[in-house]
Scaffold this motif. Structure first.
Motif, mmCIF file in Angstrom:
data_model
loop_
_atom_site.group_PDB
_atom_site.id
_atom_site.type_symbol
_atom_site.label_atom_id
_atom_site.label_comp_id
_atom_site.label_asym_id
_atom_site.label_seq_id
_atom_site.Cartn_x
_atom_site.Cartn_y
_atom_site.Cartn_z
ATOM 1 N N LEU A 106 -1.899 -5.846 5.550
ATOM 2 C CA LEU A 106 -3.134 -6.522 5.079
ATOM 3 C C LEU A 106 -3.534 -7.856 6.228
ATOM 4 O O LEU A 106 -2.626 -8.131 7.523
ATOM 5 C CB LEU A 106 -3.048 -7.791 3.460
ATOM 6 N N SER A 107 -4.856 -7.472 6.827
ATOM 7 C CA SER A 107 -5.387 -8.939 8.261
ATOM 8 C C SER A 107 -4.000 -10.036 7.501
ATOM 9 O O SER A 107 -4.319 -11.126 8.598
ATOM 10 C CB SER A 107 -6.962 -8.963 7.818
ATOM 11 N N ARG A 108 -4.071 -10.869 6.825
ATOM 12 C CA ARG A 108 -3.596 -12.219 6.140
ATOM 13 C C ARG A 108 -1.738 -11.738 6.002
ATOM 14 O O ARG A 108 -1.503 -13.199 4.929
ATOM 15 C CB ARG A 108 -4.294 -13.248 4.833
ATOM 16 N N GLY A 109 -1.676 -10.558 6.153
ATOM 17 C CA GLY A 109 0.078 -11.172 5.892
ATOM 18 C C GLY A 109 0.485 -9.723 4.795
ATOM 19 O O GLY A 109 -0.241 -10.169 4.244
ATOM 20 N N GLY A 110 2.001 -9.803 5.186
ATOM 21 C CA GLY A 110 1.897 -8.359 3.645
ATOM 22 C C GLY A 110 0.750 -7.291 4.434
ATOM 23 O O GLY A 110 0.618 -6.886 5.169
ATOM 24 N N GLY A 111 0.960 -6.483 2.883
ATOM 25 C CA GLY A 111 0.805 -4.902 3.022
ATOM 26 C C GLY A 111 0.596 -4.674 1.843
ATOM 27 O O GLY A 111 0.675 -5.053 0.294
ATOM 28 N N TYR A 112 -0.141 -2.943 1.265
ATOM 29 C CA TYR A 112 -0.033 -2.640 0.021
ATOM 30 C C TYR A 112 0.180 -1.086 0.470
ATOM 31 O O TYR A 112 0.260 -0.597 1.694
ATOM 32 C CB TYR A 112 -1.031 -2.945 0.164
ATOM 33 N N TRP A 113 0.737 -0.697 -1.164
ATOM 34 C CA TRP A 113 1.267 0.460 -0.979
ATOM 35 C C TRP A 113 0.311 1.472 -1.314
ATOM 36 O O TRP A 113 -0.567 1.098 -1.966
ATOM 37 C CB TRP A 113 2.424 1.016 -1.921
ATOM 38 N N GLU A 114 -0.010 2.645 -0.490
ATOM 39 C CA GLU A 114 -1.317 3.496 -1.238
ATOM 40 C C GLU A 114 -1.121 5.204 -0.563
ATOM 41 O O GLU A 114 -0.124 5.642 0.076
ATOM 42 C CB GLU A 114 -2.453 2.743 -0.249
ATOM 43 N N HIS A 115 -1.914 5.664 -1.093
ATOM 44 C CA HIS A 115 -2.090 6.830 -1.122
ATOM 45 C C HIS A 115 -3.771 7.455 -1.479
ATOM 46 O O HIS A 115 -4.130 7.780 -2.120
ATOM 47 C CB HIS A 115 -1.456 7.999 -1.558
ATOM 48 N N GLY A 116 -4.920 7.975 -0.939
ATOM 49 C CA GLY A 116 -5.923 8.049 -1.016
ATOM 50 C C GLY A 116 -5.819 9.145 -0.429
ATOM 51 O O GLY A 116 -4.827 10.363 -0.829
ATOM 52 N N GLY A 117 -7.459 9.871 -1.318
ATOM 53 C CA GLY A 117 -7.949 11.241 -1.202
ATOM 54 C C GLY A 117 -9.692 11.212 -0.939
ATOM 55 O O GLY A 117 -9.964 10.342 -0.926
ATOM 56 N N SER A 118 -10.085 12.300 -0.152
ATOM 57 C CA SER A 118 -11.404 12.351 0.236
ATOM 58 C C SER A 118 -11.979 14.240 0.117
ATOM 59 O O SER A 118 -10.831 14.814 -0.287
ATOM 60 C CB SER A 118 -12.065 12.239 2.001
ATOM 61 N N GLY A 119 -13.411 13.786 -0.577
ATOM 62 C CA GLY A 119 -13.533 15.287 -0.634
ATOM 63 C C GLY A 119 -15.356 15.767 -0.436
ATOM 64 O O GLY A 119 -15.468 14.974 1.054
ATOM 65 N N PHE A 120 -15.479 15.999 -0.165
ATOM 66 C CA PHE A 120 -17.456 16.611 -0.147
ATOM 67 C C PHE A 120 -18.042 15.696 -0.574
ATOM 68 O O PHE A 120 -18.718 15.456 -1.624
ATOM 69 C CB PHE A 120 -17.252 17.995 -0.184
ATOM 70 N N GLY A 121 -18.101 13.952 0.140
ATOM 71 C CA GLY A 121 -19.033 13.795 -0.067
ATOM 72 C C GLY A 121 -18.592 11.844 -1.246
ATOM 73 O O GLY A 121 -19.135 11.534 -1.569
ATOM 74 N N CYS A 122 -16.878 12.343 -1.027
ATOM 75 C CA CYS A 122 -16.926 10.892 -1.862
ATOM 76 C C CYS A 122 -14.833 10.814 -1.591
ATOM 77 O O CYS A 122 -14.400 11.492 -1.092
ATOM 78 C CB CYS A 122 -16.228 11.238 -3.270
ATOM 79 N N ILE A 123 -14.499 9.299 -1.330
ATOM 80 C CA ILE A 123 -13.305 8.901 -1.024
ATOM 81 C C ILE A 123 -12.914 7.907 -2.034
ATOM 82 O O ILE A 123 -13.806 7.125 -2.631
ATOM 83 C CB ILE A 123 -13.172 8.166 0.941
ATOM 84 N N VAL A 124 -11.223 8.260 -2.539
ATOM 85 C CA VAL A 124 -10.964 7.901 -3.280
ATOM 86 C C VAL A 124 -9.630 6.645 -2.765
ATOM 87 O O VAL A 124 -8.561 7.703 -2.556
ATOM 88 C CB VAL A 124 -10.262 8.130 -4.682
ATOM 89 N N GLN A 125 -9.306 5.302 -2.952
ATOM 90 C CA GLN A 125 -8.901 4.524 -2.042
ATOM 91 C C GLN A 125 -7.926 3.983 -3.419
ATOM 92 O O GLN A 125 -8.849 2.306 -3.354
ATOM 93 C CB GLN A 125 -9.129 3.772 -0.944
ATOM 94 N N PRO A 126 -6.571 4.255 -3.609
ATOM 95 C CA PRO A 126 -5.888 3.238 -4.156
ATOM 96 C C PRO A 126 -5.235 2.177 -3.653
ATOM 97 O O PRO A 126 -4.820 2.539 -2.486
ATOM 98 C CB PRO A 126 -5.373 4.043 -5.573
ATOM 99 N N ALA A 127 -4.567 1.485 -4.163
ATOM 100 C CA ALA A 127 -3.790 0.066 -2.882
ATOM 101 C C ALA A 127 -3.600 -0.877 -4.119
ATOM 102 O O ALA A 127 -3.641 -1.083 -4.937
ATOM 103 C CB ALA A 127 -4.277 -0.547 -2.000
ATOM 104 N N VAL A 128 -1.703 -0.726 -3.704
ATOM 105 C CA VAL A 128 -0.916 -1.752 -4.771
ATOM 106 C C VAL A 128 -0.389 -2.493 -3.938
ATOM 107 O O VAL A 128 -0.183 -2.653 -2.659
ATOM 108 C CB VAL A 128 -0.260 -1.176 -5.970
#
Length: 230
Positions: free
Chosen positions: A175-197
């Motif tokens: 993260l820009s203000r320190g720390g961070g997050y876990w994620e695994h996103g995905g994409s298809g034709f015309g969409c991007i889904v990005q989870p973060a925790v």
């Protein structure tokens, strides 16, 4: 750690053809396992094959029994060959050439991934619940969770934040203000889904849109953490 097995989709093969043939494309390893990072859809298809070999059931059946039902993720499913989404649902649109029309690709994309490499359908609420449960240790044993979170540096991709690291199915993003997050996103034709925790599972966000959402996630999680600190 990454296996070094080539991604079958990079040379025009569909990952599901790997599953159907019970073999991987005839290519030498890209690198020694764990030597560096490379995303491979083929690895996920092989993982699904291992699940069937070990349990006698498909990966989708095991996911339903071990994850979806215990977490009550009622809006998450593996549609198989059914090319339709349960309503209500978002729609995907793709522009295939500069200045060209926006084409509705919602149904067109669904048949592409029908295996363990990415055939599940979910909602943002269910995805948030899954990732929260994952980092809080509600799913795998502590040793298994720790293994997924062993990361190595990955090459920076256009539009992604610097400093991302990849593990076993999980990514760590600062993260820009320190720390961070876990994620695994995905994409298809015309969409991007990005989870973060966040690592403690106290803040989670899933963004679904048509362009890379890293800045939105960074603002949301940084603001949530700052609000907790007040």
């Amino acid at each position: 750690m990454p296996s070094g097995r080539p991604d079958g989709t990079r040379d025009g093969a569909s990952p599901r053809s790997v599953h159907a043939d019970h073999r991987t494309p005839d290519h030498p390893p890209s690198f020694e396992p764990g030597a560096r990072w490379q995303y491979s859809n083929t690895d996920y298809v092989l993982a699904g094959m291992v699940i069937r070999s070990m349990t006698g059931r498909s990966w989708a059946e095991e996911v339903r029994a071990r994850i979806l039902r215990p977490l009550r993720l009622a809006r998450t499913l593996a549609p198989g060959d059914r090319p339709f989404l349960p309503r209500p649902h978002a729609r995907n649109h793709q522009q295939f050439e500069p200045g060209g029309p926006m084409v509705d690709t919602t149904v067109a994309y669904l048949p592409f991934d029908r295996d363990a490499d990415g055939s599940m359908i979910s909602t943002t609420a269910d995805v948030n619940r899954f990732f929260t449960a994952l980092v809080r240790g509600e799913l795998p044993a502590p040793a298994q969770l720790a293994e997924t979170q062993r990361t190595i540096e990955i090459p920076r991709e256009p539009g992604s934040p610097p400093g991302r690291r990849g593990g076993l199915g999980l990514y760590w993003t600062p993260l820009s203000r320190g720390g961070g997050y876990w994620e695994h996103g995905g994409s298809g034709f015309g969409c991007i889904v990005q989870p973060a925790v966040t690592p403690d599972g106290r803040a989670a966000v899933t963004v679904s849109l048509h362009s890379r959402p890293a800045d939105l996630i960074d603002h949301a999680l940084c603001d949530a953490r700052d609000a907790e600190a007040r």
